[in-house]
Scaffold this motif. Structure first.
Motif, short mmCIF file in Angstrom:
data_model
loop_
_atom_site.label_atom_id
_atom_site.label_comp_id
_atom_site.label_asym_id
_atom_site.label_seq_id
_atom_site.Cartn_x
_atom_site.Cartn_y
_atom_site.Cartn_z
N ASP A 142 0.82 -1.22 0.00
CA ASP A 142 0.00 0.00 0.00
C ASP A 142 0.85 1.26 0.00
O ASP A 142 0.32 2.38 0.08
CB ASP A 142 -0.95 0.00 1.20
CG ASP A 142 -0.21 0.01 2.53
OD1 ASP A 142 1.04 -0.10 2.54
OD2 ASP A 142 -0.89 0.12 3.58
N GLY A 143 2.20 1.09 -0.07
CA GLY A 143 3.09 2.24 -0.12
C GLY A 143 3.53 2.76 1.23
O GLY A 143 4.32 3.70 1.32
N THR A 144 3.06 2.14 2.31
CA THR A 144 3.41 2.59 3.66
C THR A 144 4.84 2.21 4.00
O THR A 144 5.26 1.06 3.81
CB THR A 144 2.47 1.98 4.71
OG1 THR A 144 1.13 2.36 4.38
CG2 THR A 144 2.81 2.47 6.11
N PHE A 145 5.61 3.16 4.52
CA PHE A 145 6.97 2.89 4.97
C PHE A 145 6.94 2.46 6.43
O PHE A 145 6.41 3.17 7.28
CB PHE A 145 7.85 4.13 4.80
CG PHE A 145 9.30 3.91 5.20
CD1 PHE A 145 10.17 3.24 4.36
CD2 PHE A 145 9.77 4.38 6.43
CE1 PHE A 145 11.50 3.04 4.72
CE2 PHE A 145 11.09 4.18 6.80
CZ PHE A 145 11.96 3.51 5.94
N MET A 146 7.53 1.28 6.70
CA MET A 146 7.52 0.72 8.05
C MET A 146 8.95 0.52 8.53
O MET A 146 9.65 -0.40 8.07
CB MET A 146 6.78 -0.63 8.04
CG MET A 146 5.33 -0.53 7.57
SD MET A 146 4.55 -2.16 7.25
CE MET A 146 5.35 -2.63 5.69
N PRO A 147 9.45 1.39 9.42
CA PRO A 147 10.82 1.26 9.91
C PRO A 147 11.06 -0.07 10.62
O PRO A 147 10.16 -0.59 11.30
CB PRO A 147 10.96 2.43 10.90
CG PRO A 147 9.89 3.39 10.51
CD PRO A 147 8.75 2.54 10.01
N VAL A 148 12.25 -0.62 10.45
CA VAL A 148 12.66 -1.82 11.18
C VAL A 148 13.61 -1.36 12.27
O VAL A 148 14.74 -0.93 12.00
CB VAL A 148 13.35 -2.85 10.26
CG1 VAL A 148 13.75 -4.08 11.05
CG2 VAL A 148 12.42 -3.24 9.11
N LEU A 149 13.15 -1.41 13.50
CA LEU A 149 13.85 -0.81 14.63
C LEU A 149 15.28 -1.34 14.76
O LEU A 149 15.50 -2.53 14.96
CB LEU A 149 13.08 -1.10 15.92
CG LEU A 149 13.62 -0.42 17.19
CD1 LEU A 149 13.55 1.10 17.05
CD2 LEU A 149 12.81 -0.88 18.41
N GLY A 150 16.25 -0.43 14.61
CA GLY A 150 17.65 -0.76 14.86
C GLY A 150 18.36 -1.51 13.75
O GLY A 150 19.57 -1.74 13.83
N ALA A 151 17.66 -1.87 12.68
CA ALA A 151 18.28 -2.68 11.63
C ALA A 151 19.22 -1.85 10.76
O ALA A 151 18.91 -0.71 10.42
CB ALA A 151 17.22 -3.33 10.77
N ASP A 152 20.37 -2.44 10.39
CA ASP A 152 21.25 -1.78 9.43
C ASP A 152 21.30 -2.54 8.10
O ASP A 152 21.86 -2.07 7.14
CB ASP A 152 22.67 -1.62 9.98
CG ASP A 152 23.33 -2.94 10.33
OD1 ASP A 152 23.62 -3.72 9.42
OD2 ASP A 152 23.55 -3.19 11.53
#
Length: 376
Positions: free
Chosen positions: A206-216
């Protein structure tokens, strides 16, 4: 009787359409075998390529032509160079000129482009100066040169660069993800992995950006698997399609889930965990690969490779070499291990295929053997 005949005819047509052939090399000549291990086309060519879009390029008396699955010359040898067919078209070189041909060998007029690109999924790139667009296999420009870069399509999607920002388009040239991210990658399931500044996250359908906490770093989802692996503070764990950690980062190395299991590296040995993060096959192997859809995974025991089932039993002895073969026109076969019931393996310097019971296909080994490709 007529109904039965019709059914049998339909079945024969299906089987014909499903034919797959693998390139093999024997006594310095190249031929092709079928999935029963029978020679479909006898070794006779000094140079040849795997089948693609129903035809294979072969070199005869210094010129390239194309054969069909019956070994018949479909396009007479006449080219100085020849690339793979895809979407009904191929790029060939004749009299120092590159051009597109169709499956009859007829030259096809296409929109002007500074460089010719192979077709894939029904489209090819067209270039004008520093910008790239798309055309379809009928010669229609579906996207005028707009982007700085377009990467190859996979499952109907391609990453694109506009200036120094990345996005995603479909084969019609329509934006799926706007070119506003610093980096982007696309998973098999259509979920994108992107850097938005210093933040790494997922972009849902749906185009939503979902951060992945702490991931590099986040690796692409494999097929329709619900989890993928990601790295945080030097350790690997697994996230779901919403970018949430479901198995906390704790492993030195990891690979993708399939058949409910994923290889992980613990204390310098590889084992397998389930989707809850429990070790169900204890770390014991110097190397291990993902499971195939056939339910077998390659594992290294000593210097050679064998195959285990999902219970961890070594069901095919460790006496083979495995590798991904990517030569010539080959674009598939990107997994080690079993694909559609057969695995390409090396044994005592020779190449061949084994089935899921460990039986050697056709009971024969070759100087080289490439993965099976659809031949019609």
């Amino acid at each position: 009787m007529k109904s039965l005949f019709t059914c049998l005819l339909a079945l024969a047509v299906c089987l014909c359409h499903a034919q797959e052939l693998a390139l093999i090399k024997k006594n310095k000549k190249i031929g092709y075998i079928d999935t029963n291990g029978q020679l479909a086309i006898a070794p006779q060519y000094d140079k040849a390529e795997s089948f693609s879009d129903g035809l294979a390029a072969v070199l005869v008396n210094g010129k390239w032509g194309y054969i069909n699955a019956r070994g018949e010359m479909a396009i007479e040898p006449q080219f100085d160079n020849a690339k793979a067919f895809n979407s009904g078209l191929a790029i060939v070189s004749k009299d120092k000129q590159w051009q597109y041909i169709d499956k009859s060998g007829t030259v096809v007029d296409m929109p002007a482009s500074d460089k010719l690109y192979d077709f894939s999924e029904g489209v090819a790139f067209i270039r004008s100066g520093d910008l790239v667009g798309l055309m379809d296999n009928k010669g229609k420009v579906v996207l005028k040169p707009t982007y700085t870069e377009i990467r190859p399509f996979k499952h109907g999607l391609a990453k694109v660069r506009l200036g120094d920002k990345w996005g995603v388009i479909d084969t019609k040239g329509s934006p799926v993800v706007a070119a506003r991210y610093d980096e982007i990658d696309i998973s098999d399931n259509g979920i994108a992995i992107a850097h938005d500044g210093a933040t790494l996250g997922l972009i849902g359908k749906d185009g939503t950006f979902m951060p992945v906490l702490g991931a590099d770093k986040v690796w692409a989802f494999l097929g329709d698997e619900p989890l993928t692996y990601a790295r945080k503070n030097g350790k690997l764990g697994f996230i779901n399609q919403q970018g949430e950690w479901v198995i906390e980062p704790q492993f030195d190395k990891a690979r993708a889930f399939r058949n409910g299991l994923a290889p992980v590296y613990v204390d310098k040995k590889w084992g397998y965990i389930n989707a809850q993060g429990d070790l169900v096959i204890q770390p014991q192997y110097p190397d291990a690969e993902i499971f195939s859809t056939d339910g077998l995974a390659p594992v290294k025991v000593g210097k050679e490779w064998g195959f285990i089932n999902t219970s961890g039993q070594l069901v095919i002895p460790a006496e083979y070499g495995i590798s991904v073969a990517l030569i010539g026109f080959l674009t598939s076969g990107d997994e080690k291990g079993f694909i559609n019931g057969l695995a390409r393996v090396k044994h005592k310097g020779k190449w061949g295929f084994i089935d899921t019971n460990g039986q050697v296909l056709g009971n024969e080994w070759f100087d080289n053997a490439e993965p099976f490709e659809k031949a019609n």
